[in-house]
Design a protein around this motif. Structure first.
Motif, PDB file in Angstrom:
ATOM      1  N   GLN A  48      37.603  29.283  52.315  1.00 27.00           N
ATOM      2  CA  GLN A  48      36.616  29.380  51.031  1.00 27.00           C
ATOM      3  C   GLN A  48      37.338  28.700  50.190  1.00 27.00           C
ATOM      4  OE1 GLN A  48      36.169  33.550  50.773  1.00 27.00           O
ATOM      5  NE2 GLN A  48      34.100  33.393  51.831  1.00 27.00           N
ATOM      6  N   GLU A  50      36.488  27.668  47.254  1.00 29.98           N
ATOM      7  CA  GLU A  50      35.912  27.991  45.970  1.00 29.98           C
ATOM      8  C   GLU A  50      37.035  29.321  45.157  1.00 29.98           C
ATOM      9  OE1 GLU A  50      33.278  30.279  48.698  1.00 29.98           O
ATOM     10  OE2 GLU A  50      33.981  27.948  48.435  1.00 29.98           O
ATOM     11  N   VAL A  51      37.887  29.812  45.985  1.00 35.11           N
ATOM     12  CA  VAL A  51      38.301  31.219  45.711  1.00 35.11           C
ATOM     13  C   VAL A  51      40.008  30.565  45.543  1.00 35.11           C
ATOM     14  CG1 VAL A  51      36.857  32.717  46.139  1.00 35.11           C
ATOM     15  CG2 VAL A  51      38.461  32.406  48.043  1.00 35.11           C
ATOM     16  N   LYS A  54      42.024  32.601  42.662  1.00 38.90           N
ATOM     17  CA  LYS A  54      42.204  33.929  43.045  1.00 38.90           C
ATOM     18  C   LYS A  54      43.235  34.102  43.890  1.00 38.90           C
ATOM     19  CE  LYS A  54      37.960  36.091  41.464  1.00 38.90           C
ATOM     20  NZ  LYS A  54      36.867  36.972  41.784  1.00 38.90           N
TER      21      LYS A  54
END
Length: 81
Positions: A48, A50-51, A54
């Motif tokens: 993923q 997009e994270v 974080k």
């Protein structure tokens, strides 16, 4: 009297050996923990993308906490000498 001195010297040697083993185990544990966190973070980033931001924040916080505990363990091990 002499046997008491020899016993005290042997106990001091065992204490130093224990401190060295304790410090070594703390360093090995920290290395394994940070390696596990880093590997899992890389897997998560690959799955993923997009994270990533974080994950990086959480990775750095967890690594800092593990390193702090390892440093504390090493200091305590050497203070026991």
């Amino acid at each position: 009297m002499i046997s008491l001195l020899l016993a005290a010297e042997a106990a001091a040697g065992i204490g130093k050996l224990g401190a060295g083993i304790g410090a070594g185990l703390a360093a090995i544990g920290a290395g394994l923990g940070i390696g596990k966190i880093g590997g899992s973070a890389m897997d998560a980033m690959a799955r993923q993308p997009e994270v990533i931001n974080k994950l990086l924040v959480n990775l750095l916080i967890a690594s800092a906490l593990i390193e702090g505990v390892a440093l504390f363990a090493v200091v305590v091990a050497f203070m026991c000498i």
